[in-house]
Write an enzyme that holds these catalytic residues in place. Structure first.
Site, short mmCIF file in Angstrom:
data_model
loop_
_atom_site.label_atom_id
_atom_site.label_comp_id
_atom_site.label_asym_id
_atom_site.label_seq_id
_atom_site.Cartn_x
_atom_site.Cartn_y
_atom_site.Cartn_z
N GLY A 163 0.79 -1.10 -0.13
CA GLY A 163 -0.20 0.37 -0.13
C GLY A 163 0.89 1.29 -0.31
O GLY A 163 2.01 1.07 -0.22
N SER A 182 -0.28 -2.24 -6.03
CA SER A 182 -1.74 -1.83 -5.24
C SER A 182 -2.26 -1.17 -5.30
O SER A 182 -1.90 -0.10 -6.31
CB SER A 182 -1.10 -2.00 -3.81
OG SER A 182 -2.42 -1.60 -2.80
N TYR A 206 -8.73 -5.68 -3.94
CA TYR A 206 -8.84 -5.75 -2.56
C TYR A 206 -10.50 -6.08 -3.37
O TYR A 206 -10.58 -5.50 -3.67
CB TYR A 206 -9.18 -4.80 -1.38
CG TYR A 206 -7.21 -5.53 -0.81
CD1 TYR A 206 -6.79 -5.99 -0.05
CD2 TYR A 206 -6.91 -3.94 -0.61
CE1 TYR A 206 -5.55 -6.25 0.01
CE2 TYR A 206 -5.40 -3.90 -0.66
CZ TYR A 206 -4.84 -4.66 0.54
OH TYR A 206 -4.02 -5.06 0.59
N THR A 246 -7.20 -10.03 -3.48
CA THR A 246 -6.29 -10.29 -2.34
C THR A 246 -7.28 -10.17 -1.39
O THR A 246 -7.45 -9.20 -1.16
CB THR A 246 -5.08 -8.64 -1.86
OG1 THR A 246 -4.38 -8.62 -2.70
CG2 THR A 246 -4.23 -9.22 -0.61
N ARG A 258 -1.49 -4.11 17.69
CA ARG A 258 -0.03 -4.33 17.57
C ARG A 258 0.39 -4.27 19.11
O ARG A 258 0.03 -3.02 20.24
CB ARG A 258 1.04 -3.46 16.77
CG ARG A 258 0.49 -2.51 15.44
CD ARG A 258 0.97 -3.91 14.51
NE ARG A 258 0.57 -3.94 13.49
CZ ARG A 258 -0.17 -4.05 12.80
NH1 ARG A 258 -2.00 -4.68 13.24
NH2 ARG A 258 -0.80 -3.75 10.92
N LYS A 312 -5.17 -14.22 -4.07
CA LYS A 312 -3.55 -14.63 -3.16
C LYS A 312 -4.46 -14.20 -1.64
O LYS A 312 -5.24 -13.61 -1.27
CB LYS A 312 -3.13 -12.76 -3.27
CG LYS A 312 -1.95 -12.74 -1.97
CD LYS A 312 -1.47 -11.71 -2.53
CE LYS A 312 -0.04 -11.23 -1.83
NZ LYS A 312 -0.10 -10.64 -0.41
N HIS A 323 -0.51 -12.46 4.75
CA HIS A 323 -0.71 -10.63 4.16
C HIS A 323 0.93 -10.35 5.37
O HIS A 323 0.87 -9.10 5.74
CB HIS A 323 -1.17 -10.18 5.26
CG HIS A 323 -2.54 -8.59 4.56
ND1 HIS A 323 -2.89 -9.10 3.10
CD2 HIS A 323 -1.76 -7.55 4.23
CE1 HIS A 323 -3.55 -7.80 2.49
NE2 HIS A 323 -2.51 -7.07 3.58
N GLY A 359 6.07 -14.54 2.13
CA GLY A 359 6.86 -14.02 3.30
C GLY A 359 7.25 -14.20 4.01
O GLY A 359 7.45 -16.05 3.85
N GLY A 360 8.62 -13.44 4.40
CA GLY A 360 9.74 -13.82 5.17
C GLY A 360 10.30 -13.87 4.13
O GLY A 360 11.78 -14.10 4.86
N ILE A 361 10.35 -13.66 2.92
CA ILE A 361 11.41 -13.68 1.85
C ILE A 361 12.63 -13.06 1.95
O ILE A 361 12.25 -11.84 2.04
CB ILE A 361 11.43 -13.65 0.50
CG1 ILE A 361 10.29 -15.23 -0.12
CG2 ILE A 361 12.72 -14.53 -0.96
CD1 ILE A 361 10.94 -16.70 0.17
N GLY A 405 7.89 -8.45 -0.58
CA GLY A 405 6.96 -6.73 0.30
C GLY A 405 8.70 -6.13 1.08
O GLY A 405 8.73 -5.27 0.54
N ARG A 406 8.41 -6.64 2.52
CA ARG A 406 9.40 -5.68 3.42
C ARG A 406 10.87 -5.17 2.66
O ARG A 406 11.18 -4.15 2.74
CB ARG A 406 9.10 -6.26 4.97
CG ARG A 406 7.68 -5.68 5.37
CD ARG A 406 8.32 -6.58 6.85
NE ARG A 406 6.88 -6.40 7.58
CZ ARG A 406 6.32 -7.46 7.56
NH1 ARG A 406 6.27 -8.47 7.31
NH2 ARG A 406 5.12 -6.66 8.53
#
Length: 392
Positions: free
Chosen positions: A84, A110, A132, A158, A167, A256, A280, A312-314, A334-335
């Site tokens: 996003g 996105s 979405y 997605t 959080r 997704k 996600h 996820g997690g790469i 992503g991150r």
């Protein structure tokens, strides 16, 4: 090579540089997982449980990482995952698209992106558009058709989101708009990151909290929270809804957010040509297992009926290889690329992609594989109880 001022050799180093250069609230928005972060952390740590089985002789002098995903020929099995509103760099998704084009790979854009799909499509041919289930059927279809007109080759829907924004360490303040009050609140954080402020001043702009891809191109973009509110108010889709949208879109179509074999089989029935095993990034329902734990069961459920991508997690090239050995066609990041962009803009995204390319090639060398299509479960040691039940 060791990290230098203009090059970082690991994704972990990109993250450290991003943390030093971003205002605290912006950085926290990138790293935060839902609630206790159980899923987010498992996405990463699960890869450490998988071990590789290297050979020592007759190793291939060259390795071919190229493959095809959603009709796109890509130079390596790493795609850009849609994320996003990007406030980490003024060039936003356009810079990411240029880096993806230079690397010869595809990018998911996105519907909540900060740059119009037309600007991104102008610099990247291998464009996939993500949406979405937001708004009416007519609005969703119009959004997809606008993306198609801008050059999008595939559509990603997605579905892994339950609107949990809690959080345990606190959620960063994200303003509705950058008015005087919001800028005053962020001023102390920005003052500690002068390079970040300098980037925006040189671009003669401010982080844009509008989302320009949700409506017609000529319309005034809704704010992020305005769009988020509409999304929350839209009834979740049925499998019949997804089959309807698939029938309207005659190109590659990805669902997704799948973690269960039964949902994977329903995706096949709905006509999807690809699916993404994803939670996600740990930002959905906490305590969902890591994506890589769900991958073998999903692959077993669908066989070769559609393409399976892992998200996820790469963080390393070896992670890419492990996912492919367990049946994924490719992975999405992503991150990792957001940290690269925060660290060094477009060059930082290119840097991250090259880290993963080199790491994957090195791992394949050790495994004695000359092509990503040769990878198999025999290359990986999977501990007992790692993968989820294939029947569920």
């Amino acid at each position: 090579m060791a990290s230098t001022r203009t090059w970082f050799e690991t994704v972990a180093e990109a993250q450290r540089r991003a943390k030093r250069r971003l205002p605290r609230g912006v950085y926290l928005a990138l790293v935060a997982g839902a609630e206790a972060g159980v899923t987010m952390n498992d996405n990463i740590s699960a890869f450490d449980e998988l071990k590789v089985r290297p050979h020592i002789a007759d190793l291939p002098p060259t390795r071919d990482l190229s493959t095809t995903v959603m009709g796109q020929d890509i130079s390596m099995p790493v795609l850009i995952s849609p994320t996003g509103v990007q406030a980490v760099h003024p060039d936003g998704e356009v810079a990411v698209a240029r880096a993806a084009a230079a690397a010869g790979t595809a990018m998911g854009l996105s519907a909540f992106a900060s740059k119009p799909v037309e600007e991104v499509g102008a610099v990247l041919d291998k464009l996939l558009f993500q949406t979405y289930w937001l708004g009416s059927r007519d609005e969703i279809l119009a959004r997809a058709e606008r993306a198609r007109a801008a050059g999008a080759k595939g559509l990603i829907v997605t579905l892994d989101w339950v609107f949990d924004s809690r959080r345990d360490w606190g959620s960063p303040y994200i303003p509705e708009r950058l008015d005087v009050k919001a800028m005053a609140r962020y001023a102390p954080q920005v003052a500690l990151r002068p390079a970040y402020l300098g980037r925006w001043l040189r671009s003669r702009s401010l982080p844009d909290l509008g989302v320009p891809n949700l409506g017609p191109r000529e319309a005034t973009p809704p704010t992020f929270f305005g769009a988020y509110g509409q999304w929350m108010g839209t009834p979740p889709p049925t499998w019949a809804d997804l089959a309807w949208l698939r029938a309207q879109w005659d190109g590659p179509f990805m669902i997704k957010g799948i973690t269960r074999p039964d949902d994977a089989r329903r995706a096949v029935d709905a006509g999807a040509s690809a699916l993404s095993v994803s939670n996600h990034g740990g930002n959905n329902l906490d305590s969902t297992p890591a994506s890589i734990r769900c991958l073998p069961g999903v692959v077993d459920a669908v066989g070769d009926q559609l393409e399976v991508v892992l998200d996820g997690g790469i963080r390393r090239g070896s992670d890419v290889v492990k996912a492919l050995a367990l049946g994924a066609r490719a992975v999405m990041i992503g991150r990792a690329y957001l940290w690269g962009m925060a660290a060094a803009g477009e060059r930082g995204v290119t840097n991250v992609l090259e880290i993963l390319r080199q790491g994957a090639s090195e791992t394949m060398l050790g495994l004695g594989r000359s092509s990503v299509h040769e990878l198999s479960p025999d290359d990986i040691i999977v501990p007992a109880g790692f993968a989820l039940d294939h029947k569920g």
